[in-house]
Motif scaffolding. Sequence first.
Motif, short mmCIF file in Angstrom:
data_model
loop_
_atom_site.label_atom_id
_atom_site.label_comp_id
_atom_site.label_asym_id
_atom_site.label_seq_id
_atom_site.Cartn_x
_atom_site.Cartn_y
_atom_site.Cartn_z
N ILE A 48 0.87 -1.16 0.00
CA ILE A 48 0.00 0.00 0.00
C ILE A 48 0.91 1.22 0.00
N LEU A 49 0.87 2.00 -1.06
CA LEU A 49 1.75 3.15 -1.21
C LEU A 49 1.00 4.43 -0.87
N SER A 50 1.65 5.31 -0.13
CA SER A 50 1.06 6.59 0.23
C SER A 50 2.08 7.68 -0.08
N SER A 57 7.02 9.64 0.62
CA SER A 57 6.15 8.48 0.40
C SER A 57 6.46 7.41 1.44
N SER A 58 5.51 6.55 1.64
CA SER A 58 5.67 5.42 2.55
C SER A 58 4.94 4.22 1.96
#
Length: 88
Positions: A48-50, A57-58
Motif C-alpha cells: 500500500i503506497l502513500s 512516500s511510505s
Amino acid sequence: MSTISHEPVQRSAGRRWADLLPREMWASLAIAVMWLSVLFTAIFGKDILSTTAGGSSSSVPSAIVVAFFAFFGTWVVARHGFRRDAGE
C-alpha cells in the motif's frame, strides 16, 4: 438365558454433508483459510503506497491489513465454532 434384540436404527433418507462433519472441523477450516489468505497476500500481494503532496512516500505491506482482519475473524469464528453449549 435370553437376549433382547434392539430395533434396527432408522436412518434418515437424506443425510446432509453438514451432518457428517462436526462444527469444530468447519471452524478450523475457516481459520486455516483466513491465515492462508494472509500468507498468499504476504507472498504475492502488493504494498500500500502513500505519497504526500510534499513528495515523501511510505509503503506498508498489504498483508498487515489482511492479518488485522484475519485476527478478528479468527477470534469470532473460534468463539462461536468452539463454544460448548449447555446441551452438549
